[in-house]
Enzyme design. Structure first.
Site, PDB file in Angstrom:
ATOM      1  N   ALA A   1       7.024  31.220  23.750  1.00 37.52           N
ATOM      2  CA  ALA A   1       6.030  30.162  23.978  1.00 37.52           C
ATOM      3  C   ALA A   1       6.714  28.847  24.317  1.00 37.52           C
ATOM      4  O   ALA A   1       6.265  27.775  23.926  1.00 37.52           O
ATOM      5  CB  ALA A   1       5.162  29.997  22.723  1.00 37.52           C
TER       6      ALA A   1
ATOM      7  N   ARG B   1       0.711  25.074  35.667  1.00 33.64           N
ATOM      8  CA  ARG B   1      -0.553  25.237  36.391  1.00 33.64           C
ATOM      9  C   ARG B   1      -1.795  24.930  35.552  1.00 33.64           C
ATOM     10  O   ARG B   1      -2.901  24.841  36.096  1.00 33.64           O
ATOM     11  CB  ARG B   1      -0.634  26.662  36.968  1.00 33.64           C
ATOM     12  CG  ARG B   1       0.144  26.794  38.262  1.00 33.64           C
ATOM     13  CD  ARG B   1      -0.073  28.146  38.884  1.00 33.64           C
ATOM     14  NE  ARG B   1       0.669  29.192  38.186  1.00 33.64           N
ATOM     15  CZ  ARG B   1       0.313  30.472  38.171  1.00 33.64           C
ATOM     16  NH1 ARG B   1      -0.783  30.861  38.779  1.00 33.64           N
ATOM     17  NH2 ARG B   1       1.049  31.354  37.538  1.00 33.64           N
TER      18      ARG B   1
ATOM     19  N   LYS C   1       0.317  24.963  26.806  1.00 29.18           N
ATOM     20  CA  LYS C   1      -0.575  26.032  27.272  1.00 29.18           C
ATOM     21  C   LYS C   1      -1.051  26.934  26.148  1.00 29.18           C
ATOM     22  O   LYS C   1      -2.245  27.252  26.056  1.00 29.18           O
ATOM     23  CB  LYS C   1       0.146  26.871  28.336  1.00 29.18           C
ATOM     24  CG  LYS C   1      -0.663  28.079  28.767  1.00 29.18           C
ATOM     25  CD  LYS C   1      -0.143  28.710  30.030  1.00 29.18           C
ATOM     26  CE  LYS C   1       1.033  29.608  29.782  1.00 29.18           C
ATOM     27  NZ  LYS C   1       1.431  30.314  31.020  1.00 29.18           N
TER      28      LYS C   1
ATOM     29  N   GLY D   1      14.806  30.734  31.177  1.00 27.37           N
ATOM     30  CA  GLY D   1      14.308  32.077  31.508  1.00 27.37           C
ATOM     31  C   GLY D   1      14.015  32.897  30.261  1.00 27.37           C
ATOM     32  O   GLY D   1      14.403  32.539  29.148  1.00 27.37           O
TER      33      GLY D   1
ATOM     34  N   ASP E   1       1.020  33.616  25.814  1.00 19.79           N
ATOM     35  CA  ASP E   1      -0.107  33.361  26.725  1.00 19.79           C
ATOM     36  C   ASP E   1      -0.808  34.649  27.146  1.00 19.79           C
ATOM     37  O   ASP E   1      -1.483  34.679  28.174  1.00 19.79           O
ATOM     38  CB  ASP E   1       0.377  32.575  27.953  1.00 19.79           C
ATOM     39  CG  ASP E   1       1.443  33.317  28.747  1.00 19.79           C
ATOM     40  OD1 ASP E   1       1.904  34.375  28.291  1.00 19.79           O
ATOM     41  OD2 ASP E   1       1.813  32.827  29.836  1.00 19.79           O
TER      42      ASP E   1
ATOM     43  N   GLY F   1       6.588  41.414  37.702  1.00 26.13           N
ATOM     44  CA  GLY F   1       7.764  42.254  37.886  1.00 26.13           C
ATOM     45  C   GLY F   1       7.314  43.690  38.136  1.00 26.13           C
ATOM     46  O   GLY F   1       6.344  44.161  37.541  1.00 26.13           O
TER      47      GLY F   1
ATOM     48  N   ASN G   1      -2.437  31.490  33.012  1.00 30.98           N
ATOM     49  CA  ASN G   1      -1.567  30.504  33.663  1.00 30.98           C
ATOM     50  C   ASN G   1      -2.333  29.319  34.207  1.00 30.98           C
ATOM     51  O   ASN G   1      -1.736  28.342  34.642  1.00 30.98           O
ATOM     52  CB  ASN G   1      -0.786  31.172  34.807  1.00 30.98           C
ATOM     53  CG  ASN G   1       0.110  32.285  34.293  1.00 30.98           C
ATOM     54  OD1 ASN G   1       1.003  32.042  33.497  1.00 30.98           O
ATOM     55  ND2 ASN G   1      -0.171  33.508  34.705  1.00 30.98           N
TER      56      ASN G   1
ATOM     57  N   ARG H   1     -25.184  18.477   7.993  1.00 32.75           N
ATOM     58  CA  ARG H   1     -23.753  18.190   7.843  1.00 32.75           C
ATOM     59  C   ARG H   1     -23.206  18.942   6.633  1.00 32.75           C
ATOM     60  O   ARG H   1     -23.972  19.535   5.862  1.00 32.75           O
ATOM     61  CB  ARG H   1     -23.564  16.676   7.768  1.00 32.75           C
ATOM     62  CG  ARG H   1     -23.854  16.020   9.134  1.00 32.75           C
ATOM     63  CD  ARG H   1     -23.990  14.534   9.033  1.00 32.75           C
ATOM     64  NE  ARG H   1     -22.812  13.967   8.407  1.00 32.75           N
ATOM     65  CZ  ARG H   1     -22.801  12.811   7.743  1.00 32.75           C
ATOM     66  NH1 ARG H   1     -23.921  12.105   7.612  1.00 32.75           N
ATOM     67  NH2 ARG H   1     -21.699  12.363   7.195  1.00 32.75           N
TER      68      ARG H   1
ATOM     69  N   TYR I   1     -25.006   4.766   0.235  1.00 29.46           N
ATOM     70  CA  TYR I   1     -23.686   4.158   0.444  1.00 29.46           C
ATOM     71  C   TYR I   1     -23.828   2.647   0.352  1.00 29.46           C
ATOM     72  O   TYR I   1     -24.623   2.036   1.075  1.00 29.46           O
ATOM     73  CB  TYR I   1     -23.185   4.572   1.837  1.00 29.46           C
ATOM     74  CG  TYR I   1     -21.784   4.163   2.158  1.00 29.46           C
ATOM     75  CD1 TYR I   1     -20.738   4.388   1.266  1.00 29.46           C
ATOM     76  CD2 TYR I   1     -21.480   3.561   3.377  1.00 29.46           C
ATOM     77  CE1 TYR I   1     -19.436   4.029   1.573  1.00 29.46           C
ATOM     78  CE2 TYR I   1     -20.180   3.205   3.709  1.00 29.46           C
ATOM     79  CZ  TYR I   1     -19.164   3.440   2.794  1.00 29.46           C
ATOM     80  OH  TYR I   1     -17.883   3.083   3.117  1.00 29.46           O
TER      81      TYR I   1
END
Ligand code: UD1
Ligand code: CA
Length: 459
Positions: free
Chosen positions: A10, A16, A23, A80, A105, A142, A229, A335, A389
């Site tokens: 990571a 991109r 990412k 790499g 990713d 690849g 990506n 809430r 309050y």
């Protein structure tokens, strides 16, 4: 102790995405991309889990800080994928077993696929096992180059010959490695390629040349290894996660009026015969019972909706609970720490915070009720405000069973309205109201006869 170790890459920039955020921290289907990967990896019960971080490493580490037992290996600069895995060596020194390499990713990967990968890898005694898939458009991936049917090498898209580009079996970027030869071999990878990077897939060729066994596992559904990506791909992944969850719910008896616009988180539980209308978001640990109706435009986070409750249009409900048959909305904000009791009602532009509403009680119009305990069968009139309050401290309001609060009342906390008491409209209640009493604080009305006529004469 398991001898499986997980390394998640990571460190890359994710150019991109065009984002200021890393990412892998972008979210789809209720979790960040890397959390999806970690959840899939959990099924392997790894002895070691290392995340290789680089680009905006502090933010990635901070986001995952709550997960115990994670190691972070810093890759700086990013040279790499082969270089990235090498950075995990200090965490795995002296260990044995299998390293499963994942990408931060690739969020759709299933635990079953990882188990099958490790199973094949260990039973065949391989040095490396590559998860592969056949795809219609292999561009960018690849390619798996085979000789006599066996994997011989992985060639990156940018380095592939025209013939290799035609290969439709691709590298998923997910592998199992035997730990023993791994780091030694990684150090022999070179960077003489189109991108000048240390390619992890080059290990395949190195192992084959050394006569080490390399195996492959072919995926059935290539969508599982979809990487993110770009924002386009982030939306594609989110849509797949949504469809998977929604299909499960519909198969279990939930009606989704428009499955394309029902965004239901992976951990959300919904009972049978509940109807969910368009543009609904159910998030976090939310649980919805059976026979409920959630109308359009509602967002519910970390809340519990009991059987038969109805949430009308455009409500936001956070860390709260609706009892059986309760009715809230339209336009209600619950809430955190609010409880709407059985068959109780909250409607039209009302807000509750840290408030419990007893069985059958009603807050139907334009009210703010905070830090309050409301008993059963209480009616709270339109425009009632708890003044909880004072600028420094929050104070409690108690409204006991059967009390009736007239419209446009302010309850200045701390204050108690006793059982069955009445508060006249337009009151400002600063002191406790005894059970059964009527409290009125507005002054006596004065009418000035002929006032309008006199005003005209003065002009
Ligand atoms: C990689 C594979 C390719 C495969 C594809 C599958 C390589 C050289 N190629 O290509 O064979 O088909 O994945 O999606 O491995 N990363 C680092 N540090 C780095 C470089 C990358 O941590 O120095 C991380 C990235 O953040 C990402 C992962 O490694 O999570 C993959 O890197 P990426 O650049 O996306 O590789 P691809 O070109 O997609
Ligand atoms: Ca990629």
């Amino acid at each position: 102790m398991s001898d499986t170790h997980v390394v998640i890459l990571a460190a890359g920039k994710g150019t991109r995405m065009k984002s200021a955020a890393p990412k892998v921290l972008h979210r789809a289907g209720g979790y960040s991309l890397i959390e999806h990967v970690l959840r899939a990896a959990d099924a392997l019960e790894p002895a070691t889990t290392v995340v290789v971080v680089g680009h905006q490493s502090e933010r990635v580490e901070a986001a995952l800080g709550k997960r115990l037992g994670l190691g972070f290996a810093l890759q700086q600069p990013q040279l790499g994928t082969g270089h990235a895995l090498l950075q995990a060596e200090p965490f795995l020194a002296g260990r044995s077993g299998t390293v499963v390499l994942l990408s931060g990713d690739v969020p759709l990967l299933r635990s079953d696929t990882l188990r099958a990968l490790v199973q094949t890898h260990t039973t065949r005694g391989a040095a490396a096992t590559v998860l592969t898939a056949r795809v219609d458009r292999p561009q960018g991936y690849g390619r798996i180059v085979r000789e006599q049917g066996r994997i011989a090498a992985i060639v990156e898209d940018k380095d592939a010959s025209p013939a290799e580009r035609d290969i439709d079996e691709i590298n998923s970027g997910i592998y199992a490695f035997a730990l023993e030869p791994l780091f030694g071999a990684l150090k022999s990878i070179g960077a003489a390629n189109a991108q000048g990077e240390y390619y992890l897939p080059d290990l395949v060729k190195i192992y084959r040349e050394r006569g080490l066994a390399v195996e492959t596992v072919l995926l059935d559904d290539a969508r599982e290894i979809m990487g993110v990506n770009s924002r386009r791909e982030l939306a594609d992944v989110a849509a797949i996660l949504r469809t998977t969850k929604n299909d499960e719910l519909m198969a279990a008896g939930v009606t989704l009026v428009d499955p394309a616009s029902a965004w239901i988180g992976p951990d959300v539980v919904v009972g049978a015969d509940t109807v969910i209308h368009p543009n609904v978001y159910l998030e976090g640990s939310t649980r919805v019972g059976s026979g409920c109706e959630i109308h359009a435009g509602v967002r519910i986070v970390d809340s519990t909706i009991d059987d038969g409750a109805v949430v009308n249009n455009y409500c936001v409900i956070t860390e709260s609970r609706l009892g059986p048959g309760a009715l809230v909305g339209p336009f209600v904000h619950l809430r955190p720490q609010s409880v709407v009791g059985e068959a109780a009602k909250v409607g039209n532009f009302s807000e509750l915070k840290k408030t419990t509403l007893g069985k059958g009680s009603k807050v139907n119009h334009l009210s703010y009720i905070g830090d309050t305990t409301v008993g059963e069968k209480v009616n709270i009139g339109a425009g009632t405000i708890t003044c909880n309050y004072d600028g420094t401290h929050k104070a409690q309001t108690i409204i006991e069973d059967g009390a009736f609060i007239g419209s446009d009342t302010q309850l200045i906390a701390p204050v108690t309205v006793g059982k069955g008491a009445y508060v006249g409209s337009g009151s400002t209640i600063r002191e406790n109201v005894p059970p059964g009493a009527l409290a009125v604080s507005a002054g006596k009305q004065r009418n000035i006869d002929g006032w309008v006529e006199q005003k005209k004469k003065k002009k």
